[in-house]
Design a protein around this motif. Sequence first.
Motif, PDB file in Angstrom:
ATOM      1  N   ASP A 122      38.165   8.046  74.971  1.00 33.00           N
ATOM      2  CA  ASP A 122      38.412   9.384  75.504  1.00 33.00           C
ATOM      3  C   ASP A 122      39.561   9.668  75.007  1.00 33.00           C
ATOM      4  O   ASP A 122      40.227   9.118  74.029  1.00 33.00           O
ATOM      5  CB  ASP A 122      38.389   9.139  77.127  1.00 33.00           C
ATOM      6  CG  ASP A 122      39.389   8.194  77.712  1.00 33.00           C
ATOM      7  OD1 ASP A 122      40.393   8.161  76.866  1.00 33.00           O
ATOM      8  OD2 ASP A 122      39.360   7.703  78.874  1.00 33.00           O
ATOM      9  N   GLN A 123      40.009  10.848  75.539  1.00 35.84           N
ATOM     10  CA  GLN A 123      41.440  11.351  74.803  1.00 35.84           C
ATOM     11  C   GLN A 123      42.432  10.672  75.132  1.00 35.84           C
ATOM     12  O   GLN A 123      43.696  10.764  74.740  1.00 35.84           O
ATOM     13  CB  GLN A 123      41.498  12.811  75.609  1.00 35.84           C
ATOM     14  CG  GLN A 123      41.677  12.799  77.225  1.00 35.84           C
ATOM     15  CD  GLN A 123      42.167  14.388  77.645  1.00 35.84           C
ATOM     16  OE1 GLN A 123      42.842  14.877  76.907  1.00 35.84           O
ATOM     17  NE2 GLN A 123      42.061  14.672  78.825  1.00 35.84           N
ATOM     18  N   TYR A 177      40.747  17.819  72.895  1.00 36.69           N
ATOM     19  CA  TYR A 177      39.587  16.962  72.444  1.00 36.69           C
ATOM     20  C   TYR A 177      39.367  17.174  70.959  1.00 36.69           C
ATOM     21  O   TYR A 177      38.849  16.320  70.421  1.00 36.69           O
ATOM     22  CB  TYR A 177      38.321  17.556  73.150  1.00 36.69           C
ATOM     23  CG  TYR A 177      38.215  17.049  74.776  1.00 36.69           C
ATOM     24  CD1 TYR A 177      38.706  15.906  74.997  1.00 36.69           C
ATOM     25  CD2 TYR A 177      37.806  18.094  75.486  1.00 36.69           C
ATOM     26  CE1 TYR A 177      38.759  15.904  76.666  1.00 36.69           C
ATOM     27  CE2 TYR A 177      37.739  18.003  76.896  1.00 36.69           C
ATOM     28  CZ  TYR A 177      38.346  16.644  77.500  1.00 36.69           C
ATOM     29  OH  TYR A 177      38.210  16.411  78.869  1.00 36.69           O
ATOM     30  N   PRO A 180      43.114  15.326  69.020  1.00 37.75           N
ATOM     31  CA  PRO A 180      44.044  14.657  69.803  1.00 37.75           C
ATOM     32  C   PRO A 180      45.300  14.577  69.338  1.00 37.75           C
ATOM     33  O   PRO A 180      46.181  14.212  70.198  1.00 37.75           O
ATOM     34  CB  PRO A 180      43.402  13.121  69.996  1.00 37.75           C
ATOM     35  CG  PRO A 180      41.921  13.184  69.209  1.00 37.75           C
ATOM     36  CD  PRO A 180      41.740  14.713  68.362  1.00 37.75           C
ATOM     37  N   ARG A 206      35.482  22.099  73.239  1.00 35.02           N
ATOM     38  CA  ARG A 206      34.921  20.495  72.821  1.00 35.02           C
ATOM     39  C   ARG A 206      34.823  20.206  71.577  1.00 35.02           C
ATOM     40  O   ARG A 206      34.799  21.134  70.606  1.00 35.02           O
ATOM     41  CB  ARG A 206      33.338  20.160  73.608  1.00 35.02           C
ATOM     42  CG  ARG A 206      33.095  19.047  73.744  1.00 35.02           C
ATOM     43  CD  ARG A 206      31.931  18.982  74.659  1.00 35.02           C
ATOM     44  NE  ARG A 206      30.597  19.317  73.682  1.00 35.02           N
ATOM     45  CZ  ARG A 206      29.416  19.218  74.184  1.00 35.02           C
ATOM     46  NH1 ARG A 206      29.198  18.730  75.287  1.00 35.02           N
ATOM     47  NH2 ARG A 206      28.549  19.700  73.362  1.00 35.02           N
ATOM     48  N   ASN A 207      35.043  18.718  71.158  1.00 41.70           N
ATOM     49  CA  ASN A 207      34.960  18.451  69.627  1.00 41.70           C
ATOM     50  C   ASN A 207      33.525  18.386  69.208  1.00 41.70           C
ATOM     51  O   ASN A 207      33.583  17.448  68.350  1.00 41.70           O
ATOM     52  CB  ASN A 207      35.762  17.212  69.460  1.00 41.70           C
ATOM     53  CG  ASN A 207      35.291  16.246  70.663  1.00 41.70           C
ATOM     54  OD1 ASN A 207      34.510  16.391  71.241  1.00 41.70           O
ATOM     55  ND2 ASN A 207      35.714  14.982  70.449  1.00 41.70           N
TER      56      ASN A 207
END
Length: 385
Positions: A122-123, A177, A180, A206-207
């Motif tokens: 996650d981030q 995202y 980062p 979103r990535n």
Amino acid sequence: MKNLKLIINLIVITSSLMLFQCTSDYTAIKGEPGIDGIDGVDGIDGIDGIDGVSVQQCIDCHSSEHRNEIKAAYALSGHATGTSWARGESGSCARCHNNEGYIDLLSGMYIEVDENDDPVLDQYNNEIISANFDGYQVSHNITCNGCHAPEEGHRSFDFENDGNDYALRNIDPINLYIDPMVSLDMTSNADPLGLSNTCINCHQPRNSYPIPSGTGDITITSRRYGPHHGPQSTMLEGIMGANIAGTTGYPGRGTAAHKTGASCTSCHMGETTDGTDGSHTWEPTLNTCIECHDSMTAIPEQITAWTDYKVLHDLLVAKGYISESGSVLGADGGNAGSSNPLVVPVSHAQAIWNYKTLEEDKSNGIHNPKYTEALLKNSIEALQN
């Protein structure tokens, strides 16, 4: 007669035993407490608080009267209605579309898997503890305890000096995202605690797809190509568009007046006018706007340069890149996909990216007028040249 004598004798014997016990030396019984020690020194008396002040601070926010107004406003918001939690069971969508997924994300326990069921980070770069997690059984809309953490409480109760953090789960800067290495912080004079950083957790691209760059051609394999659903924070910051070289210059990062002199919370959570805006509806109010735009009589629907959005849309439609509704099309005219890709020059892919960014921002350029104008004009030039 004999019985009377027996009773008298028993009384005499019992009395003598009582007298013997009272006059004999004391013998300690094992397990009895010892002699009390010397009393300690008294502590310093505390200072009395001012009657009513501390408890009134709690009542102001936690009374039923106050909370009922918030609940009524929230019921009108996009967080409570529509499709905001429609995909919340998905392991990759739950972080924003599911109350439990959002809490897990902020707790550092959020886990997800990619298309190969391999764990991803996650981030916050926490190590994944399970590769078998592929989603949540139930999806719930974001609720009070999604954004606020009653179990953790306030960071400080000295609201006069430290400000009121409203027990928000996160007010720290956020790593994006899509990249980062980029951190976003919505702290400003209008939001000194960074309460708007709560919004960035989800209102960011979103990535799913990288911003197109380089030279040559770009292959697009999805009708949803572009920043997914939430580039409001990056538009406000003036980043994460595809900065195509053109005749219109791009403003510096973080220079938009709505970033430096306002914030997400100050604009979208102002004092309501009639109960259908402001507060937890997150609809901007004229009350807030006129604090800076004192001659404003109504909230504008768009910026002046927004007319170019229709020009950009029509150019992309004419080239067969998007449908009238905005879906990206593949080579055969149907929705783009892995079996029906769209292959275009980088600058044209960047124009598509900018169109989708502005579409998904949903402010019609108001979040960042100068950045919006540059993205529109330079994208149009790229398609016309």
